[in-house]
Write a protein that holds these residues in place. Structure first.
Motif, PDB file in Angstrom:
ATOM      1  N   PHE A  43     -17.333  37.083  -0.187  1.00 22.11           N
ATOM      2  CA  PHE A  43     -16.548  35.940   0.293  1.00 22.11           C
ATOM      3  C   PHE A  43     -15.355  36.930   0.311  1.00 22.11           C
ATOM      4  O   PHE A  43     -14.174  36.216   0.866  1.00 22.11           O
ATOM      5  CB  PHE A  43     -16.674  34.882  -0.623  1.00 22.11           C
ATOM      6  CG  PHE A  43     -15.872  33.703  -0.082  1.00 22.11           C
ATOM      7  CD1 PHE A  43     -16.414  33.016   1.345  1.00 22.11           C
ATOM      8  CD2 PHE A  43     -14.645  33.148  -0.703  1.00 22.11           C
ATOM      9  CE1 PHE A  43     -15.171  32.172   2.139  1.00 22.11           C
ATOM     10  CE2 PHE A  43     -14.093  32.197   0.060  1.00 22.11           C
ATOM     11  CZ  PHE A  43     -14.385  31.761   1.684  1.00 22.11           C
ATOM     12  N   LEU A  44     -14.572  36.878  -0.960  1.00 17.44           N
ATOM     13  CA  LEU A  44     -13.695  37.810  -1.179  1.00 17.44           C
ATOM     14  C   LEU A  44     -13.550  39.369  -0.200  1.00 17.44           C
ATOM     15  O   LEU A  44     -12.155  38.880  -0.007  1.00 17.44           O
ATOM     16  CB  LEU A  44     -12.994  37.952  -2.584  1.00 17.44           C
ATOM     17  CG  LEU A  44     -12.894  36.467  -3.289  1.00 17.44           C
ATOM     18  CD1 LEU A  44     -13.142  36.826  -5.030  1.00 17.44           C
ATOM     19  CD2 LEU A  44     -11.801  36.160  -3.534  1.00 17.44           C
ATOM     20  N   TRP A  45     -14.296  39.414   0.158  1.00 19.60           N
ATOM     21  CA  TRP A  45     -13.675  40.906   0.901  1.00 19.60           C
ATOM     22  C   TRP A  45     -13.805  40.558   1.471  1.00 19.60           C
ATOM     23  O   TRP A  45     -12.839  40.642   3.408  1.00 19.60           O
ATOM     24  CB  TRP A  45     -15.536  41.441   0.989  1.00 19.60           C
ATOM     25  CG  TRP A  45     -15.287  42.726   1.357  1.00 19.60           C
ATOM     26  CD1 TRP A  45     -14.061  44.066   1.586  1.00 19.60           C
ATOM     27  CD2 TRP A  45     -15.861  42.779   2.958  1.00 19.60           C
ATOM     28  NE1 TRP A  45     -15.029  44.716   2.511  1.00 19.60           N
ATOM     29  CE2 TRP A  45     -15.768  44.211   3.280  1.00 19.60           C
ATOM     30  CE3 TRP A  45     -16.798  41.988   3.876  1.00 19.60           C
ATOM     31  CZ2 TRP A  45     -16.219  44.999   5.128  1.00 19.60           C
ATOM     32  CZ3 TRP A  45     -16.878  42.226   4.737  1.00 19.60           C
ATOM     33  CH2 TRP A  45     -16.636  43.555   5.517  1.00 19.60           C
ATOM     34  N   LEU A  46     -14.018  39.120   2.999  1.00 17.13           N
ATOM     35  CA  LEU A  46     -13.718  38.767   3.678  1.00 17.13           C
ATOM     36  C   LEU A  46     -12.653  38.107   3.818  1.00 17.13           C
ATOM     37  O   LEU A  46     -11.855  38.075   5.030  1.00 17.13           O
ATOM     38  CB  LEU A  46     -15.030  37.859   4.612  1.00 17.13           C
ATOM     39  CG  LEU A  46     -16.433  38.299   4.259  1.00 17.13           C
ATOM     40  CD1 LEU A  46     -17.159  37.196   5.598  1.00 17.13           C
ATOM     41  CD2 LEU A  46     -16.446  39.742   5.611  1.00 17.13           C
ATOM     42  N   THR A  47     -12.198  37.049   2.674  1.00 16.41           N
ATOM     43  CA  THR A  47     -10.727  36.569   2.879  1.00 16.41           C
ATOM     44  C   THR A  47      -9.692  37.652   2.540  1.00 16.41           C
ATOM     45  O   THR A  47      -8.259  37.150   3.160  1.00 16.41           O
ATOM     46  CB  THR A  47     -11.543  35.297   2.239  1.00 16.41           C
ATOM     47  OG1 THR A  47     -11.868  35.719   1.074  1.00 16.41           O
ATOM     48  CG2 THR A  47     -11.976  34.485   2.995  1.00 16.41           C
ATOM     49  N   LYS A  48     -10.021  38.470   1.560  1.00 14.09           N
ATOM     50  CA  LYS A  48      -8.851  38.645   0.648  1.00 14.09           C
ATOM     51  C   LYS A  48      -9.140  40.132   0.656  1.00 14.09           C
ATOM     52  O   LYS A  48      -9.153  40.691  -0.892  1.00 14.09           O
ATOM     53  CB  LYS A  48      -8.660  37.581  -0.386  1.00 14.09           C
ATOM     54  CG  LYS A  48      -7.963  36.475  -0.195  1.00 14.09           C
ATOM     55  CD  LYS A  48      -7.359  36.001  -2.207  1.00 14.09           C
ATOM     56  CE  LYS A  48      -6.746  34.193  -1.500  1.00 14.09           C
ATOM     57  NZ  LYS A  48      -5.673  34.985  -1.073  1.00 14.09           N
ATOM     58  N   ASP A  49      -9.249  40.299   1.559  1.00  6.77           N
ATOM     59  CA  ASP A  49      -9.443  42.338   1.196  1.00  6.77           C
ATOM     60  C   ASP A  49      -8.629  42.621   0.734  1.00  6.77           C
ATOM     61  O   ASP A  49      -8.714  43.917   0.228  1.00  6.77           O
ATOM     62  CB  ASP A  49      -9.491  42.434   2.927  1.00  6.77           C
ATOM     63  CG  ASP A  49     -10.283  44.380   3.184  1.00  6.77           C
ATOM     64  OD1 ASP A  49     -11.111  44.146   2.495  1.00  6.77           O
ATOM     65  OD2 ASP A  49      -9.065  45.015   3.346  1.00  6.77           O
ATOM     66  N   ASP A  50      -7.577  42.709   1.185  1.00  2.00           N
ATOM     67  CA  ASP A  50      -6.354  43.613   0.395  1.00  2.00           C
ATOM     68  C   ASP A  50      -6.534  43.279  -1.191  1.00  2.00           C
ATOM     69  O   ASP A  50      -6.189  43.942  -1.730  1.00  2.00           O
ATOM     70  CB  ASP A  50      -5.045  42.827   1.273  1.00  2.00           C
ATOM     71  CG  ASP A  50      -5.184  41.469   0.869  1.00  2.00           C
ATOM     72  OD1 ASP A  50      -5.956  41.009   0.954  1.00  2.00           O
ATOM     73  OD2 ASP A  50      -3.362  40.989   0.685  1.00  2.00           O
ATOM     74  N   PHE A  51      -6.598  42.128  -1.828  1.00  2.00           N
ATOM     75  CA  PHE A  51      -7.166  42.021  -3.304  1.00  2.00           C
ATOM     76  C   PHE A  51      -8.161  42.608  -3.249  1.00  2.00           C
ATOM     77  O   PHE A  51      -7.680  43.584  -4.662  1.00  2.00           O
ATOM     78  CB  PHE A  51      -6.955  40.477  -4.032  1.00  2.00           C
ATOM     79  CG  PHE A  51      -7.176  39.877  -4.939  1.00  2.00           C
ATOM     80  CD1 PHE A  51      -6.350  40.050  -5.681  1.00  2.00           C
ATOM     81  CD2 PHE A  51      -8.724  40.301  -5.260  1.00  2.00           C
ATOM     82  CE1 PHE A  51      -7.093  39.574  -6.971  1.00  2.00           C
ATOM     83  CE2 PHE A  51      -8.974  39.739  -6.575  1.00  2.00           C
ATOM     84  CZ  PHE A  51      -7.985  39.702  -7.515  1.00  2.00           C
TER      85      PHE A  51
ATOM     86  N   LYS B  73      -8.924  46.782  -5.304  1.00  2.00           N
ATOM     87  CA  LYS B  73      -8.259  47.053  -5.952  1.00  2.00           C
ATOM     88  C   LYS B  73      -9.135  46.854  -6.989  1.00  2.00           C
ATOM     89  O   LYS B  73      -9.353  47.043  -6.894  1.00  2.00           O
ATOM     90  CB  LYS B  73      -6.848  46.243  -6.345  1.00  2.00           C
ATOM     91  CG  LYS B  73      -5.723  46.901  -5.292  1.00  2.00           C
ATOM     92  CD  LYS B  73      -4.236  46.402  -5.849  1.00  2.00           C
ATOM     93  CE  LYS B  73      -3.489  46.217  -4.606  1.00  2.00           C
ATOM     94  NZ  LYS B  73      -1.803  45.662  -5.167  1.00  2.00           N
ATOM     95  N   LYS B  74      -9.256  47.886  -7.448  1.00  2.00           N
ATOM     96  CA  LYS B  74     -10.005  48.445  -8.451  1.00  2.00           C
ATOM     97  C   LYS B  74      -9.836  47.614 -10.185  1.00  2.00           C
ATOM     98  O   LYS B  74     -10.747  47.063 -10.313  1.00  2.00           O
ATOM     99  CB  LYS B  74     -10.177  49.759  -8.503  1.00  2.00           C
ATOM    100  CG  LYS B  74     -11.301  49.879 -10.598  1.00  2.00           C
ATOM    101  CD  LYS B  74     -11.738  51.504 -10.499  1.00  2.00           C
ATOM    102  CE  LYS B  74     -12.892  51.812 -11.179  1.00  2.00           C
ATOM    103  NZ  LYS B  74     -13.426  52.931 -11.650  1.00  2.00           N
ATOM    104  N   SER B  75      -8.856  47.063 -10.116  1.00  2.00           N
ATOM    105  CA  SER B  75      -8.452  46.825 -11.043  1.00  2.00           C
ATOM    106  C   SER B  75      -8.291  45.126 -11.006  1.00  2.00           C
ATOM    107  O   SER B  75      -8.945  44.357 -11.650  1.00  2.00           O
ATOM    108  CB  SER B  75      -6.438  46.757 -11.093  1.00  2.00           C
ATOM    109  OG  SER B  75      -5.609  47.011  -9.830  1.00  2.00           O
ATOM    110  N   ASN B  76      -8.039  45.256  -9.350  1.00  2.00           N
ATOM    111  CA  ASN B  76      -8.702  43.307  -9.604  1.00  2.00           C
ATOM    112  C   ASN B  76     -10.134  42.890  -9.334  1.00  2.00           C
ATOM    113  O   ASN B  76     -10.318  41.733  -9.598  1.00  2.00           O
ATOM    114  CB  ASN B  76      -7.773  43.188  -7.786  1.00  2.00           C
ATOM    115  CG  ASN B  76      -6.573  43.562  -7.355  1.00  2.00           C
ATOM    116  OD1 ASN B  76      -5.415  43.148  -8.785  1.00  2.00           O
ATOM    117  ND2 ASN B  76      -5.263  43.618  -6.962  1.00  2.00           N
ATOM    118  N   ARG B  77     -10.406  43.512  -9.221  1.00  2.00           N
ATOM    119  CA  ARG B  77     -11.890  43.517  -9.126  1.00  2.00           C
ATOM    120  C   ARG B  77     -12.689  43.602 -10.284  1.00  2.00           C
ATOM    121  O   ARG B  77     -13.731  42.566 -10.709  1.00  2.00           O
ATOM    122  CB  ARG B  77     -12.897  45.059  -8.384  1.00  2.00           C
ATOM    123  CG  ARG B  77     -12.343  44.773  -6.924  1.00  2.00           C
ATOM    124  CD  ARG B  77     -13.860  45.955  -6.031  1.00  2.00           C
ATOM    125  NE  ARG B  77     -14.070  47.088  -6.586  1.00  2.00           N
ATOM    126  CZ  ARG B  77     -13.109  47.972  -5.502  1.00  2.00           C
ATOM    127  NH1 ARG B  77     -12.054  47.927  -4.951  1.00  2.00           N
ATOM    128  NH2 ARG B  77     -13.249  49.517  -6.595  1.00  2.00           N
TER     129      ARG B  77
END
Length: 240
Positions: free
Chosen positions: A135-143, A146-150
């Motif tokens: 869901f985040l990949w669909l809505t907040k791809d820029d976030f 980043k590996k650190s964010n994941r």
């Protein structure tokens, strides 16, 4: 080496340090330039108070734990929570099938159903995490790119699942629990997950709940598939 970046627990503003250590053991807490409050008041608090605030789902406590501390127990906590959840499900299954002497520890350890319940709990957790990240990949791809964010989000979701440890009293009280108690635990875990997502993404409560809801849907779908496979396997074995 990159400088450490902390977050103000009140306004989420970035800060380069939490406190400054002067000579003769004098320590001064850093004041946030944005809200003029201590960047992290919890560095002076007792761990018990921090835990109480976390149980109350205070966003300040979650920012302190997730963003301003380096906790490396998330995988150990995850495994322990899965074991607790698997034992609870297994005990419910045993109660519905037969009465077993609770002092027979050796027989408990050899029960295949327990490992099956552990596998199911692990699959459901994997489904929940996959749904949330998708869901985040669909809505907040820029976030999410980043590996650190994941990594931070994964740690936050695993740590916020600590509410599953509340099943321990059910085990101690010799399975004296009710469906209401179990459902309250599940609701608390989801609320804690939503608060963790809200802290990491610095998003609204509504968006955080949406992320958790999608993850929960995928988790339930995974459980349904597992149950269907189990029923199909049982029917096949019975017919043969």
């Amino acid at each position: 080496m990159a400088a450490l970046v902390y977050r103000c627990v009140e306004c989420n503003e970035e800060a380069s340090e939490l406190h400054r250590d002067y000579s003769h053991g004098i320590i001064k807490i850093t004041i946030c330039k944005s809200c003029q409050k201590p960047v992290d008041k919890y560095i002076e608090y007792d761990p018990v108070i921090i835990l109480i605030d976390a149980i109350l789902c205070k966003v300040q406590a979650y920012r302190h734990i997730i963003l301003n501390t380096k906790i490396n127990i998330h995988w150990k906590l995850c495994i322990f929570c899965l074991l607790c959840e698997a034992y609870l499900r297994w005990s419910q299954l045993q109660d519905s099938q037969q009465t077993v002497d609770p002092t027979d520890i050796i027989r408990y350890a050899k029960e295949w159903d327990f490992y099956q319940m552990f596998g199911l709990a692990s699959l459901e957790l994997a489904g929940f995490l996959s749904g949330a990240f998708f869901f985040l990949w669909l809505t907040k791809d820029d976030f999410i790119q980043k590996k650190s964010n994941r990594n931070t989000l994964l740690i936050a979701l695993l740590l916020s699942g600590y509410g599953k440890l509340l099943v321990i009293p059910a085990v101690i009280w010799e399975h004296d629990y009710s469906p209401l108690y179990i459902n309250l635990i599940k609701f608390f875990v989801l609320a804690s997950n939503a608060q963790a997502v809200r802290v990491v993404l610095n998003s609204s409560r509504r968006f955080a709940l949406s992320v958790i809801f999608v993850g929960w849907i995928v988790e339930q779908f995974t459980a349904c598939i597992f149950q269907q496979l189990k029923l199909s396997t049982s029917a096949y074995v019975t017919n043969t």
